[in-house]
Design an enzyme around this catalytic site. Structure first.
Site, short mmCIF file in Angstrom:
data_model
loop_
_atom_site.label_atom_id
_atom_site.label_comp_id
_atom_site.label_asym_id
_atom_site.label_seq_id
_atom_site.Cartn_x
_atom_site.Cartn_y
_atom_site.Cartn_z
N ASP A 27 22.62 -19.79 14.55
CA ASP A 27 21.41 -20.27 14.07
C ASP A 27 20.25 -20.65 15.55
O ASP A 27 21.10 -20.79 16.55
CB ASP A 27 21.36 -21.94 13.76
N GLU B 152 22.42 -15.02 14.56
CA GLU B 152 20.66 -14.79 14.14
C GLU B 152 19.92 -14.60 15.70
O GLU B 152 20.28 -15.47 16.27
CB GLU B 152 20.24 -15.79 13.64
#
Length: 540
Positions: A207, A269
């Site tokens: 993330d 990401e």
């Protein structure tokens, strides 16, 4: 660099198709209105039957759920609403029995303010973990240390009355940022990675991977000069609170840790003003991350052949492997972003066909195989803090997170027996799994056929890509491996026909079971709106 995905073992991820599951919204097994790990286990046969290579699970860790799991209070346990560690072990075993790899989210940038690390850090300036988070003194007038802003609105700093200092949070105030400049923090997170790999996890989705480090001088960010930032965060160039050069060193430590295990992978990401360049930087060579995806296509609302082509060409000639997705839990579903006011099955098939033929690792979001449009969630039902903060101008993320529709006529569309945490979309009922499985013309049936075709055509998995200039807003390219060539063409227009000549493809074999709205005559390809054309060609 690395061997292609057709090689056994370690490089399975190159060209794989990974199905993203948002656990809260996938399947509720215990009747509390929230999806859980046992519910996912019950549906793994459905996912395997689609023909994908693996699954990615969004967070299921212990959390107060201020940001629905992305505020982690314990990296090494399962939140009771999702189940137990034993449930996770059963899920991993069942997935592997079905031939599915399993990737899980790792949220390293920040924790919950309920995490024991933060409780210790805020307890005193000389506590054991006092410098595990980013603390700074107030300015003489009491204001925050600098001008950094939170993605979710307001300053990126909150005052702590115990330490009488500000702490950094790039997202919610309940999500304090870890201090990656402290080697002990890095060591602790690498131990988290080992914990899950020891339980059989095949990879990690990282993330906000470019948010790990901050500028230690705490310099102000300059203005972006944007005339239409959408939210205050867009007024700044984020030079000092993200994408810092020190990030590379940690990524290399993480890769070295994974390389001590067999066949593990990482996908980052990236949320950056230079999405493509940053993704390549983080994945170049054999010592950084395996692959990365970004928001270049995820946030695009008016796609063109030239835009998509330029994104893929950025990865040509570099020692790095891309990943692509058109939808996920953070953005508006692609059918509604790219639908051109035409949220039809034909449009949904076009978008999935395009996604599944791009060169890279592919992430398919739950419900994308059904052609789900963005759900309309009334204000009183919103749960997403971003949606609530910026309503009504920013509709947030809830519309892409509504429950998966399994049964068209059942309560909550078969997701649960009770009212779900987000309302099941009435629009999604007609697109439920039980309806589409029986219809050979449905989006789901099309996706299943295309995934089957893809598995038998190595050129579509790890072949090179060469773009072919054609008129009329058509995106056309050739995927080519050692022994085969596959021609792909997509009419991105939802209302205009297209036609072009391909004399070099006169001897082609159309793959008719995954074509739509197309005709091939004497080297001339005719495409209806949303037309999709695939053909094998003899290798030259």
């Amino acid at each position: 660099m690395t061997e292609p995905s057709s090689a056994p073992g370690a490089f399975w991820w190159r060209g794989a198709v990974i199905y993203q599951i948002y656990p809260r919204s996938f399947a509720d097994s215990n009747g509390d209105g929230i999806g859980d790990l046992p519910g996912i286990i019950e549906k793994l046969d459905y996912i395997a039957d689609l023909g994908v290579d693996g699954i990615w699970l969004s967070p299921f860790y212990t959390s107060p759920m201020k940001d629905f799991g992305y505020d982690v209070a314990d990296y090494c346990d399962v939140d009771p609403i999702f189940g137990t560690l034993a449930d996770f072990d059963r899920l991993a075993q069942r997935a592997h029995d079905l031939g599915l790899k399993i990737i899980i989210d790792q949220v390293y940038s920040h924790t919950s303010d309920r995490h024991d690390w933060f409780r210790n850090s805020r307890s005193a300036r000389d506590s054991e973990k006092s410098d595990w988070y980013v603390w700074a003194e107030a300015k003489p007038d009491g204001s925050p240390p600098n001008n950094w802003l939170s993605v979710f609105g307001g300053p990126a700093w909150s005052w702590d009355t115990k330490r009488r200092q500000y702490y950094l949070h790039n997202f919610l105030a309940e999500q304090p940022d870890l201090n990656f400049h402290n080697p002990a923090v890095q060591d602790a997170l690498l131990n988290v990675a080992r914990f899950w790999m020891d339980r059989g996890v095949d990879g990690f989705r990282l993330d906000v991977a470019n948010y790990y480090f901050h500028d230690q001088e705490l310099r102000d960010n300059p203005a972006s000069g944007s005339n239409d930032p959408g939210r205050p965060y867009g007024f700044q160039q984020h030079l000092y609170n993200r994408s810092r050069p020190e990030t590379i060193g940690f990524l290399e430590r993480l890769r070295a840790t994974l390389d001590t295990y067999d066949a593990r992978m990482t996908v980052a990401e990236i949320a950056s003003s230079s999405n493509l360049a940053r993704s390549i930087e983080y994945t170049e060579g054999d010592h950084r991350l395996h692959t990365a995806y970004n928001f270049h296509l995820l946030e695009c609302s008016e796609p063109s052949a030239a835009f998509i082509q330029s994104a893929l060409e950025a990865w040509q000639g570099v020692d790095a492997w891309p990943s692509w997705s058109l939808s996920n839990h953070d953005v508006k579903r692609s059918l509604s972003r790219w639908g051109a006011d035409c949220e039809t099955p034909a449009r949904a098939k076009l978008l999935v066909a395009l996604l599944l033929t791009l060169r890279g690792t592919i992430f398919l979001y739950q419900g994308e195989e059904l052609g789900l449009p963005q759900a309309d969630v009334p204000f009183d039902d919103l749960r997403d803090p971003e949606a609530i903060r910026f309503w009504p101008d920013n509709l947030g993320r809830d519309g892409s997170r509504t429950p998966m529709p399994w049964l068209s006529n059942a309560p909550e569309a078969g997701f649960s027996d009770v009212a779900a945490w987000l309302p099941a979309s009435p629009q999604h009922r007609a697109l439920a799994v039980d309806v589409q499985k029986k219809d050979p013309t449905s989006v789901a049936s099309f996706v299943k056929r295309l995934l089957s075709v893809r598995r038998h055509l190595p050129a579509l998995i790890d072949g090179d890509i060469t773009f072919i200039p054609v008129p009329g807003g058509v995106l056309a390219f050739e995927r080519r491996s050692k022994n085969e060539r596959v021609f792909c063409a997509f009419n991105l227009s939802a209302d205009a026909n297209a036609q072009f000549e391909l004399p070099m493809y006169a001897e082609t074999e159309p793959i008719e079971i995954v074509c739509q709205g197309t005709k091939l005559e004497d080297g001339s390809v005719q495409l209806e709106p949303n037309g999709v054309f695939f053909a094998r060609a003899r290798n030259r």
